[in-house]
Design a protein around this motif. Structure first.
Motif, PDB file in Angstrom:
ATOM      1  N   PHE B 184      12.696  -6.824  17.760  1.00 43.30           N
ATOM      2  CA  PHE B 184      14.064  -6.428  18.083  1.00 43.30           C
ATOM      3  C   PHE B 184      14.106  -4.913  18.266  1.00 43.30           C
ATOM      4  O   PHE B 184      13.216  -4.200  17.793  1.00 43.30           O
ATOM      5  CB  PHE B 184      15.029  -6.831  16.968  1.00 43.30           C
ATOM      6  CG  PHE B 184      15.034  -8.345  16.733  1.00 43.30           C
ATOM      7  CD1 PHE B 184      15.763  -9.180  17.582  1.00 43.30           C
ATOM      8  CD2 PHE B 184      14.317  -8.896  15.683  1.00 43.30           C
ATOM      9  CE1 PHE B 184      15.769 -10.526  17.350  1.00 43.30           C
ATOM     10  CE2 PHE B 184      14.338 -10.265  15.485  1.00 43.30           C
ATOM     11  CZ  PHE B 184      15.056 -11.099  16.314  1.00 43.30           C
ATOM     12  N   ALA B 185      15.076  -4.472  18.976  1.00 40.57           N
ATOM     13  CA  ALA B 185      15.190  -3.035  19.255  1.00 40.57           C
ATOM     14  C   ALA B 185      15.426  -2.252  17.956  1.00 40.57           C
ATOM     15  O   ALA B 185      16.202  -2.671  17.090  1.00 40.57           O
ATOM     16  CB  ALA B 185      16.350  -2.772  20.224  1.00 40.57           C
ATOM     17  N   LEU B 186      14.659  -1.179  17.837  1.00 38.06           N
ATOM     18  CA  LEU B 186      14.780  -0.367  16.621  1.00 38.06           C
ATOM     19  C   LEU B 186      16.051   0.493  16.734  1.00 38.06           C
ATOM     20  O   LEU B 186      16.389   1.002  17.814  1.00 38.06           O
ATOM     21  CB  LEU B 186      13.554   0.525  16.458  1.00 38.06           C
ATOM     22  CG  LEU B 186      12.229  -0.225  16.242  1.00 38.06           C
ATOM     23  CD1 LEU B 186      11.069   0.768  16.192  1.00 38.06           C
ATOM     24  CD2 LEU B 186      12.285  -1.027  14.938  1.00 38.06           C
ATOM     25  N   SER B 187      16.629   0.670  15.589  1.00 40.46           N
ATOM     26  CA  SER B 187      17.817   1.523  15.572  1.00 40.46           C
ATOM     27  C   SER B 187      17.378   2.991  15.661  1.00 40.46           C
ATOM     28  O   SER B 187      16.186   3.297  15.535  1.00 40.46           O
ATOM     29  CB  SER B 187      18.599   1.247  14.278  1.00 40.46           C
ATOM     30  OG  SER B 187      17.799   1.582  13.179  1.00 40.46           O
ATOM     31  N   GLN B 188      18.349   3.801  15.856  1.00 38.67           N
ATOM     32  CA  GLN B 188      18.045   5.233  15.965  1.00 38.67           C
ATOM     33  C   GLN B 188      17.478   5.768  14.671  1.00 38.67           C
ATOM     34  O   GLN B 188      16.561   6.593  14.659  1.00 38.67           O
ATOM     35  CB  GLN B 188      19.358   5.996  16.340  1.00 38.67           C
ATOM     36  CG  GLN B 188      19.142   7.420  16.725  1.00 38.67           C
ATOM     37  CD  GLN B 188      18.355   7.567  18.003  1.00 38.67           C
ATOM     38  OE1 GLN B 188      18.458   6.761  18.906  1.00 38.67           O
ATOM     39  NE2 GLN B 188      17.596   8.667  18.075  1.00 38.67           N
ATOM     40  N   GLN B 189      18.013   5.281  13.572  1.00 43.57           N
ATOM     41  CA  GLN B 189      17.555   5.727  12.245  1.00 43.57           C
ATOM     42  C   GLN B 189      16.108   5.324  12.026  1.00 43.57           C
ATOM     43  O   GLN B 189      15.304   6.091  11.484  1.00 43.57           O
ATOM     44  CB  GLN B 189      18.478   5.127  11.169  1.00 43.57           C
ATOM     45  CG  GLN B 189      18.143   5.603   9.776  1.00 43.57           C
ATOM     46  CD  GLN B 189      19.072   4.963   8.725  1.00 43.57           C
ATOM     47  OE1 GLN B 189      19.951   4.172   9.056  1.00 43.57           O
ATOM     48  NE2 GLN B 189      18.914   5.379   7.485  1.00 43.57           N
ATOM     49  N   GLN B 190      15.828   4.089  12.409  1.00 46.03           N
ATOM     50  CA  GLN B 190      14.447   3.613  12.218  1.00 46.03           C
ATOM     51  C   GLN B 190      13.484   4.439  13.090  1.00 46.03           C
ATOM     52  O   GLN B 190      12.365   4.765  12.669  1.00 46.03           O
ATOM     53  CB  GLN B 190      14.368   2.128  12.592  1.00 46.03           C
ATOM     54  CG  GLN B 190      15.078   1.248  11.558  1.00 46.03           C
ATOM     55  CD  GLN B 190      15.147  -0.209  11.985  1.00 46.03           C
ATOM     56  OE1 GLN B 190      15.062  -0.506  13.180  1.00 46.03           O
ATOM     57  NE2 GLN B 190      15.378  -1.094  11.018  1.00 46.03           N
ATOM     58  N   GLN B 191      13.937   4.754  14.332  1.00 45.99           N
ATOM     59  CA  GLN B 191      13.063   5.557  15.203  1.00 45.99           C
ATOM     60  C   GLN B 191      12.819   6.932  14.588  1.00 45.99           C
ATOM     61  O   GLN B 191      11.709   7.473  14.623  1.00 45.99           O
ATOM     62  CB  GLN B 191      13.709   5.697  16.587  1.00 45.99           C
ATOM     63  CG  GLN B 191      13.709   4.386  17.356  1.00 45.99           C
ATOM     64  CD  GLN B 191      14.368   4.495  18.722  1.00 45.99           C
ATOM     65  OE1 GLN B 191      14.842   5.599  19.125  1.00 45.99           O
ATOM     66  NE2 GLN B 191      14.443   3.390  19.433  1.00 45.99           N
TER      67      GLN B 191
END
Lengths: 241, 280
Positions: B184-191
């Motif tokens: 699933f697409a990573l969130s900005q925080q995770q990136q």
């Protein structure tokens, strides 16, 4: 009735005469010679042969055996003389079957002539076999004193040979003639048959006696068998003498 | 007079003539014929004796030859019998050998077929298990599960970056890309957490933002993966399945040692991305 066929004379010129004895002898000679000539014309040495040749061979070989059994070692040397004696006498007696025939053996002249032939043949064969000195010496056996007796015996047996045959044949003819007068149907037939038998016996006796005389003359002291002793006995057995 | 001397003389001549005639026409021819026949008979008898002797000799020779032929016949029969027995034994032995060979081949074929069937069944079982697992993991995958797994991934990434031997940024220049894949697409925080973690391991002022690239991949089932040239770190359920496949293949190798096809070539090892997690 004629006592001998010599008395039947057909032709005579001086002492020369043509009687029934001579004529019937010529007839016999002619028959025997022509018969022999005709039969021996087609002789063969092969196994297959004619009946007539067989008959003649039986006769000839029987004569040869008889001569040999009597004691003559070379029978062919004597068969001409002795066989002719037998055949002549036998045929002369057998031809009595034919009417008008007069047997030459019923003539004392014929039997004497035959006996003279035997009388001459004995010394001739004896001398031929033993030589003249040995033959003449045989007359002095067993001792020289026997010489006259041997000579007398030689003559007497020749005379007896002639008279015996003549007497038998002549007596047979005489009896036949007498019986024809007495009983013309039965007895002549029987006597004719008996005469044939007697004639053959006389021929055999004449032949055997001649052979015995020759065998006695030709026998040597060694190596030669003695002639048949009882032949002389047979001479006296036949009936009419 | 009973005696006619002329007749006596004539009869003597007649008798001598008869003796000559009969000797010439009767006795001599008859005796000659008899002699000729006796000679012929003797000749025939001699010839017959000779023929008899020859026949006896021929019979003897024939009997000898016959006996010899009989012996030869017996010898030939014996020889032929021996040769026939030898040929029969040889053919029987060959037939037995062929039969044994065929039996062995047949047994081997049956065994191979049995092994192949077993292997096929095992392979299909594994595939079925994997398919079911994959389906389960795919259906259960969710954003929250990925967040949990992301937390564990960050911990492993931090541990890897702290170690110099496993630091993915060692020797990496500014032109190299750092690929981050996730289900699933990573969130900005995770990136930012990933970049921060990488930045800390770099321990320099160089910014890695331009080098990091994020992608979506359904092949990961559920999880996250980071890779550079020659290095990769993944934390996803696909890795669990790959490890399960490897262990199943090793177990199949142990159970089926005679199999002609190695377990590594089985479809179990098929992987969409073809990479193994280096840390796992």
């Amino acid at each position: 009735m004629h006592l001998s066929p010599d008395d039947i004379i057909f032709w005579q010129y001086g002492i020369i005469k043509l009687n029934a004895t001579i004529v019937f002898t010529w007839v016999l000679m002619l028959v025997l010679t022509l018969g022999a000539k005709l039969i021996t014309r087609n002789l063969t040495g092969q196994l297959n042969r004619s009946r007539w040749q067989n008959l003649l061979e039986i006769i000839v070989t029987s004569i040869e055996q008889q001569i040999k059994s009597i004691g003559l070692r070379h029978p062919r040397r004597y068969i001409g003389f002795l066989g002719s004696l037998f055949l002549f006498v036998a045929c002369a007696n057998l031809f009595t079957l034919f009417p008008g025939y007069e047997p030459p053996t019923g003539s004392l002249s014929t039997t004497l002539a035959l006996a003279l032939c035997v009388f001459l043949a004995v010394p001739i064969y004896g001398i031929y076999q033993k030589g003249i000195f040995n033959y003449l010496a045989s007359y002095t056996e067993p001792v020289w004193m026997m010489l006259p007796f041997n000579i007398i015996g030689e003559l007497s047996r020749t005379l007896a040979l002639a008279v015996r045959l003549f007497g038998n044949v002549m007596s047979g003819s005489m009896i036949m003639a007498i019986l024809l007068v007495i009983s013309p149907y039965i007895f002549p037939l029987v006597m004719t048959a008996l005469g044939l038998l007697t004639g053959m016996v006389q021929a055999y006796i004449f032949f055997v006696l001649a052979a015995v005389y020759i065998a006695a003359a030709t026998q040597t002291s060694a190596g030669q068998s003695k002639p048949v002793a009882n032949s002389s006995v047979q001479l006296h057995s036949p009936t009419k003498k | 007079m009973l005696i006619d001397w002329f007749t006596v003389g004539a009869q003597v001549l007649n008798f001598l003539l008869l003796v000559w005639l009969l000797k010439h026409f009767l006795y001599q021819p008859i005796l000659n014929a008899i002699d000729a026949r006796e000679r012929e008979t003797a000749k025939i008898i001699n010839d017959a004796e000779k023929i008899k002797r020859e026949a006896s000799d021929q019979l003897h020779i024939y009997q000898q030859n016959n006996q010899l032929l009989e012996q030869q016949r017996q010898a030939l029969i014996t020889q032929a019998t021996d040769e026939a027995n030898q040929i029969r034994d040889r053919l029987l032995n060959k037939a037995n050998q062929d039969a044994q060979q065929l039996t062995q081949q047949h047994l081997a074929s049956i065994s191979d077929e049995f092994i192949a069937i077993q292997q096929d069944i095992a392979t299909k079982n594994l595939l079925e298990v994997f398919a079911i697992s994959n389906k389960v993991l795919t259906e259960l995958a969710s954003q929250s599960l990925q967040e949990s797994m992301f937390a564990l991934f960050i911990q492993h990434l931090t541990a890897a970056c702290s170690n110099m031997t496993t630091n993915p940024l060692v020797g990496l220049d500014e032109h190299n890309k750092i690929l981050v894949r996730s289900r699933f697409a990573l969130s900005q925080q995770q990136q930012q957490q990933i970049e921060q973690c990488l930045q800390q391991s770099l321990k320099s002022d160089t910014t890695l933002t331009s080098q990091v690239e994020y992608q979506h991949s359904e092949a990961l089932l559920c999880g996250i993966e980071i890779s550079t040239s020659g290095w990769k770190l993944a934390w996803s359920s696909a890795n669990y399945l790959q490890q399960l496949q490897q262990r199943a293949s090793e177990l199949a190798k142990q159970l089926l040692p005679n199999t002609t096809q190695p377990a590594s070539e089985s479809p179990v090892n098929v992987d969409d991305n073809g990479a193994n997690g280096a840390s796992l």
